[in-house]
Design an enzyme around this catalytic site. Structure first.
Site, mmCIF file in Angstrom:
data_model
loop_
_atom_site.group_PDB
_atom_site.id
_atom_site.type_symbol
_atom_site.label_atom_id
_atom_site.label_comp_id
_atom_site.label_asym_id
_atom_site.label_seq_id
_atom_site.Cartn_x
_atom_site.Cartn_y
_atom_site.Cartn_z
ATOM 1 N N GLY A 140 0.337 -1.170 0.152
ATOM 2 C CA GLY A 140 0.012 0.376 0.371
ATOM 3 C C GLY A 140 0.761 1.078 0.073
ATOM 4 N N HIS A 141 0.569 2.453 -0.246
ATOM 5 C CA HIS A 141 1.145 3.358 -0.411
ATOM 6 C C HIS A 141 1.536 3.681 1.415
ATOM 7 C CE1 HIS A 141 -3.081 5.998 1.242
ATOM 8 N NE2 HIS A 141 -2.717 4.895 1.555
ATOM 9 N N ASN A 142 3.074 4.648 0.801
ATOM 10 C CA ASN A 142 3.563 4.800 2.032
ATOM 11 C C ASN A 142 4.073 3.733 2.885
ATOM 12 O OD1 ASN A 142 1.277 7.421 1.639
ATOM 13 N ND2 ASN A 142 3.414 7.964 1.783
#
Lengths: 325, 325, 325
Positions: free
Chosen positions: C227-229
C-alpha cells in the site's frame, strides 16, 4: 508571503506547502512544521505554538478539505496537458468516440465501442467490442476490458485491471473421464456505476448469464477478485487482496478490509464491516463489524495453543465430566 | 413457436430464450419464467405448472446440457468472425505459425515460437522465445508467456496471466553484507497439458532447473499464484486467490477453494478437497475434505474468544489440575 | 571428459551437466546421478559411492555456489543476444537513454524519463513521466511504471507488475449522500533501492504525499500488494500473495511468508519473521518468528473444534466456577 504550490505532510512541508492536521496524534508536529498554511480543526487551536508562523485554515473536516484541495491541484496539472489520439492506437471504424477524448499509444479499441466526452485511455489498453465508457472516466495504462463492459462516468481504472474475463464455471462431465470438466460459456457482462475506482491488477469477472453489477461510488483497491454475478451496493469499499466468490451480493456502505474472503452465493446487508483476513461463509443481515482471525503470537506459543485447539471438543467433554455432581 | 436465440436464467428469460433448472431451490421460478424452453431433470416434472407454456427438455443432467449448449452458441458466434494476423503484430521470422491462426494488434512473438492450427492470440500478448502453443488454444488480450512455455491444445488463457516468470529463488549470501541474497537463475520452463484454463492475472512461475508441470483439464481461476516446480494432476480445479508455494505436488481431481494457501515442498494425493482460506502446511495422502478457518463472529465476541485462545495451553493445565483426585 | 553445458538437478542431469547437493535428504541421489560434476559440502564426502563417476566440487556452501554459477551461465547467454531499440517503441523526445540499452517492441516511454546504461526494457512496458531506471536493471514484458518511480541499479521487475498506482485514499464525504467518498489524489512517488526484485503482477502503490520506499536487495515474489507509504528495510524478502496495508514500516532482514497480511500504520523491527497466512495487526519490535494460523484438520473434526471455539470465553468461566472451592 510565499505562493503555495502544493500539499505536503507536516514533516515534509516547505514554505511553499499547505499541510493539514486531522489526527490528534500529530498535534506536536505543529511546533516544527515549515508549512506556509495548515488546515486544522477547531480543537487543534489550543495546541498551536504561541508564535504561529503559518496561516491557520480552521475548518470542520480538514481531511475532507485536504481531499478537495488535492483534487484542485490535480485538475490544474491535467489542464496543462495536451489531449489527442495517438497514431499507433488501433481503433475499429465502428467505435464512437466523444469530444475531448485522449487515447494513448498502442491502445486497441474493438467494434461498437462507445466512449464518452472527456475520457482518457492510457497507453496499451485493450477495450473489447460493445463496451461503453462513461464521460470523464480515466483508464490508466494497460487496462483490459473484455466485450460487454459498461462503465459509468468519472470512474478511474488502474493498470493491469481486467474487467469481464470469464467467470469460473464448469459442469462436472464424467462422459470422457472421471473428474472431467465441461466449460460453461459466460454470456453476461459487467456493469459499473458512476464514480467507481478499480485498483491495479484487480479482476472483475463477467456474469454467466446475467451481468456482474457494481454500484455507484464503489471503491476497490488492488489485487481484488470479484467472481461472476457478484453484486455490490453503492459506496461500498474494499481494501487490497479481497476475494468475493461468484453470485455473492453485498449491500451499500459496507467496508471489507484487506484479504477478507467471502464465499459464493451469500448475501451481506447494508452497513456491514468485515475485518481484514476474515472468512465470511454465510449471510450477514445485521449491520456491524465481524471478525474471524487467529490471533498471532510468537511461534512457540502459537504451536502450543494450536495443538490444544485441535482437542477443543475433547476439552469441553472433560469440563462437562468435571461439572457432573 | 418462436426461434430460440440464446440461453438465459429462468428469471431473465424471454420468449426467445432456452433456460435450465438443476437446483431444486429454484423450482418455483418455473411458474413465472417467460422462457421458450427449459432443460430440467425428471424429478422437476411434478413441479411444473399445470399449463406449461414452455417446451420441456427433460434430461439426466441439465447443468451439463446447459454447458454443452453454451459451447454450441459460442461456436456459432465465433464462426462469424474474421480471422487474420494484424499488421501491427511483431512476429519473429523464425516463428512457425499454423493454419487458420488469428493474431491481434500489438502482439509480440519472439524467435522459434510454434503456434498450432486454429490458435487465437488476443491483442497485446507477448510470447517469448521457444514457446509452443497447441492447436485451437485461445489467449485473451495481454497474456505474457516468458520463454520456454509449452501449452497444450484447446487451452484458454485469460488476460494478464503471466506464465514462466522467475521462480522465487535466492541463496543467502552474507559475503558482502549480513542478510544478503544471491539470485538463482531459473532455467526450467512451464509445461501445461490439454484443455487447461488459466484465469485473469494468475501467475505460474517457471521451474528452477526442471519444469513446472500442469496436467490435462486443470482449471485455474483468477489471481492464483503457482510457485516454481509445482506439479498439478489432471482435472484439479482451484478457485481465485489460491497460492501454492514452490515444489509442491497436487494430485488428480483435487479442488482447492478460494484463498487457500499451500506451503512449499508438500504433497497432496488424489481427490483431496481443501476448503477456502485454509492453510495446508503438511502432506495429505487420504482423500477427503480438509478445513482450517477461524470461525467469524461479531467483533466483540471474537475479541473475547481470541483472547482466551492465547491461553488455551494454560486452560488445559487448569482442567488437568481439576481432574486430579 | 565431456564439456559441461549447463546446470541440472541430480535426477535430471546428463553427462554434460553440473549438479549440486546441499540438502542431506538427497544424499542417496548421488548413487544414480549422471552428472559430470557435483558441487557438494564436505559432510557429503562420506556418502559418495565408492566408484564416483563424476567430478566432485567440494565447497563450503554449494547452494550459494550453484547460485553464482547459474548467474555465470545466464551472463553467457545474454552476451549472445543483440541489443537495440525496436522501431515500434514510442519514446518521448525528452527521455534520456543511456548506452547499451535494449528496448522491446510496443514500449511506451513518456517525458523526462531517465534510463541508465545497460538497462533492458521488455516488450509492451509503459514507463510514465519523470521515472528513473538505474543502470543494468531489467524490466520483463508488460511492466507498468506510473509517473515518478525511481528504480535503483541491477533491479529485476517481472511482467504485469504495476509500480506507482494510486494508493487507496478517500475521505468520507456525506455532503451529497451518506456513505460517500472523496478521492485523495496521491502525489507521492515510489523509490526502490539497488538489487530489488519485484515478482509478476505485484503492485506497489505511490505515496499519498511522501514516497513509498523500498530498500536495497529487497526481494518480492508474485501477486504481492504494498500500500501507499509502506517502507521496507534492506534485504527483506516476501513470498507470494502477501499484502501490506498503507503506511506500515518493515525493518531489515525480515521474511514474510506467503499470504501473510499486515495491517496499516504498524511497525515491524529488524529480523522479524512472519509465518505464512498470518495476520499481523500490531507492532512487533522483538526479533523472532511469529505465527497465527488456524490448524487444518479433516472437515468434520474442524467443524467440532470451530463450534467450541466460539464458546471459549464461556468455557473459561465454567473452569473458573469449577476451581472455586
Amino acid at each position: 508571503m510565499p505562493v503555495i504550490t502544493g500539499i505536503a505532510s507536516l514533516t515534509h512541508a516547505t514554505v511553499q506547502s499547505i499541510s493539514f492536521l486531522s489526527n490528534p496524534k500529530f498535534f506536536e508536529q505543529l511546533a516544527t512544521t515549515k508549512a506556509a498554511a495548515v488546515m486544522l480543526p477547531a480543537r487543534a487551536l489550543e495546541h498551536l505554538p504561541s508564535q504561529t508562523p503559518f496561516l491557520v485554515v480552521c475548518c470542520e473536516d480538514p481531511y475532507l478539505l485536504y481531499s478537495r484541495l488535492s483534487q484542485w491541484f490535480e485538475k490544474q496539472r491535467l489542464a496543462g496537458l495536451s489531449r489527442n489520439i495517438h497514431p499507433t492506437a488501433v481503433i475499429h471504424e465502428s467505435a464512437r468516440i466523444g469530444n475531448n477524448v485522449a487515447i494513448g499509444p498502442h491502445v486497441v479499441i474493438e467494434e461498437n465501442v462507445q466512449i464518452g466526452d472527456g475520457v482518457t485511455i492510457g497507453p496499451a489498453c485493450v477495450i473489447g467490442r460493445d463496451c461503453h465508457i462513461g464521460a470523464e472516466s480515466l483508464l490508466h495504462a494497460r487496462v483490459t476490458f473484455y466485450a460487454d463492459v459498461r462503465l459509468g462516468e468519472r470512474c478511474i481504472i488502474h493498470s493491469g485491471a481486467v474487467l469481464g474475463a470469464d467467470g469460473f464455471g464448469f459442469a462436472p462431465d464424467a462422459t470422457r473421464e472421471p473428474g472431467g470438466w465441461s466449460k460453461i460459456i459466460q454470456f453476461g457482462g459487467v456493469v459499473l456505476g458512476n464514480d467507481v475506482e478499480v485498483g491495479a491488477n484487480t479482476t472483475i469477472d463477467r456474469g454467466a448469464l446475467d451481468d456482474t453489477v457494481i454500484g455507484n461510488d464503489v471503491k476497490l483497491d488492488n489485487l481484488i477478485m470479484l467472481g461472476h454475478n457478484v453484486q455490490i451496493g453503492d459506496h461500498t469499499a474494499m481494501a487490497g487482496c479481497v476475494g468475493i466468490a461468484g453470485s455473492t451480493t453485498i449491500g451499500k456502505r459496507c467496508t471489507i478490509a484487506g484479504a477478507a474472503m467471502l464465499s459464493g452465493h451469500i448475501t451481506l446487508g447494508d452497513d456491514v464491516h468485515i475485518s481484514g483476513a476474515t472468512s465470511v461463509m454465510s449471510d450477514i443481515s445485521k449491520p456491524g463489524r465481524y471478525t474471524g482471525v487467529f490471533p498471532m503470537a510468537e511461534h512457540t506459543v502459537w504451536q502450543k495453543n494450536a495443538a490444544v485447539l485441535l482437542q477443543l471438543a475433547q476439552l469441553r467433554r472433560r469440563i462437562r465430566d468435571l461439572e457432573k455432581p
